[in-house]
Enzyme design. Sequence first.
Site, short mmCIF file in Angstrom:
data_model
loop_
_atom_site.label_atom_id
_atom_site.label_comp_id
_atom_site.label_asym_id
_atom_site.label_seq_id
_atom_site.Cartn_x
_atom_site.Cartn_y
_atom_site.Cartn_z
N LYS A 41 0.75 -1.18 -0.09
CA LYS A 41 0.08 0.01 -0.08
C LYS A 41 1.00 1.35 0.07
CE LYS A 41 -3.60 -2.25 2.68
NZ LYS A 41 -4.35 -2.39 3.92
N GLY A 42 2.00 1.15 0.59
CA GLY A 42 2.90 2.25 0.66
C GLY A 42 3.25 3.23 -0.58
N GLU A 97 8.43 1.69 -5.34
CA GLU A 97 8.26 1.10 -4.17
C GLU A 97 8.65 2.24 -3.19
OE1 GLU A 97 7.05 -0.58 -1.82
OE2 GLU A 97 8.50 -2.44 -1.79
N ASP A 98 7.97 2.29 -1.99
CA ASP A 98 8.15 3.42 -0.97
C ASP A 98 9.60 3.21 -0.41
OD1 ASP A 98 7.64 0.95 0.47
OD2 ASP A 98 5.78 2.04 1.47
N ASP A 101 14.72 -2.02 2.04
CA ASP A 101 15.62 -2.36 3.42
C ASP A 101 16.27 -3.66 3.16
OD1 ASP A 101 13.61 -3.91 4.09
OD2 ASP A 101 13.00 -2.39 5.78
N LYS A 129 17.54 1.96 2.42
CA LYS A 129 18.17 1.63 3.62
C LYS A 129 19.42 0.49 3.17
CE LYS A 129 14.75 2.20 7.24
NZ LYS A 129 14.18 1.07 8.27
N PHE A 150 13.24 3.21 11.99
CA PHE A 150 11.84 2.80 11.42
C PHE A 150 10.97 4.13 11.14
CE2 PHE A 150 7.48 1.49 11.76
CZ PHE A 150 7.46 0.41 10.88
N VAL A 151 10.62 4.26 9.87
CA VAL A 151 10.11 5.30 9.32
C VAL A 151 8.75 5.36 8.94
CG1 VAL A 151 12.18 6.58 8.66
CG2 VAL A 151 11.07 5.19 7.03
N ASP A 157 3.68 3.10 7.15
CA ASP A 157 3.05 2.97 8.09
C ASP A 157 3.46 2.08 9.14
OD1 ASP A 157 0.87 0.06 8.08
OD2 ASP A 157 2.61 0.41 6.62
N ARG A 163 0.29 6.56 7.46
CA ARG A 163 0.45 6.74 6.26
C ARG A 163 0.21 8.38 5.63
NH1 ARG A 163 1.06 1.76 3.66
NH2 ARG A 163 0.01 0.03 4.61
#
Length: 177
Positions: A41-42, A97-98, A101, A129, A150-151, A157, A163
């Site tokens: 969803k991000g 992609e958001d 990592d 990351k 953690f963002v 989210d 979000r």
Amino acid sequence: MSDKICVLITEEELENRICELGKEISEHYQGESVHLVSVLKGGVFFTCELAKRLTIPVSIDFMSVSSYGNDTKSSGVVKVIKDLDESIEGKNVLVVEDIVDSGRTLSYLLENLKSRKPKSLRLCTLLDKPERRVTDVQVDYTGFEIPDKFVVGYGLDYMQRYRNLPYVGVVMLEDEA
């Protein structure tokens, strides 16, 4: 639930970098079209903003994969929740992609998409990351390289919250404060 959030990337910084990415991608695909595959969803927040800044013909489809569940770290087990609606065979495909990592989810997704015979396959991520990488993933376009924090915000989210923040922030969970 009063998690503390510190701004890491402002709304203005996001806007400026997305404009730059739009120009760079448009130049790369000049004279061709590109099919954006937004990772839900991000990724939808970033995909929509990026698409508005592309000057080439664009089509969009969505895919949903998960390796997080309700945790803050990837489980390593990738699950396809929603597949593409149309074939990508012979198309220039840009996965949007958001965040990248560990690379596990994207590695799986890119191999899956490569098997569908696109003309080209590239990856654009808003956030990267690299120090968390456990699987090698070729990122072609990166908005921002960030530290291993953690963002949330701008599509990212924590348990479906945050979000809608117009910036990217580092979240300090209640039990960490």
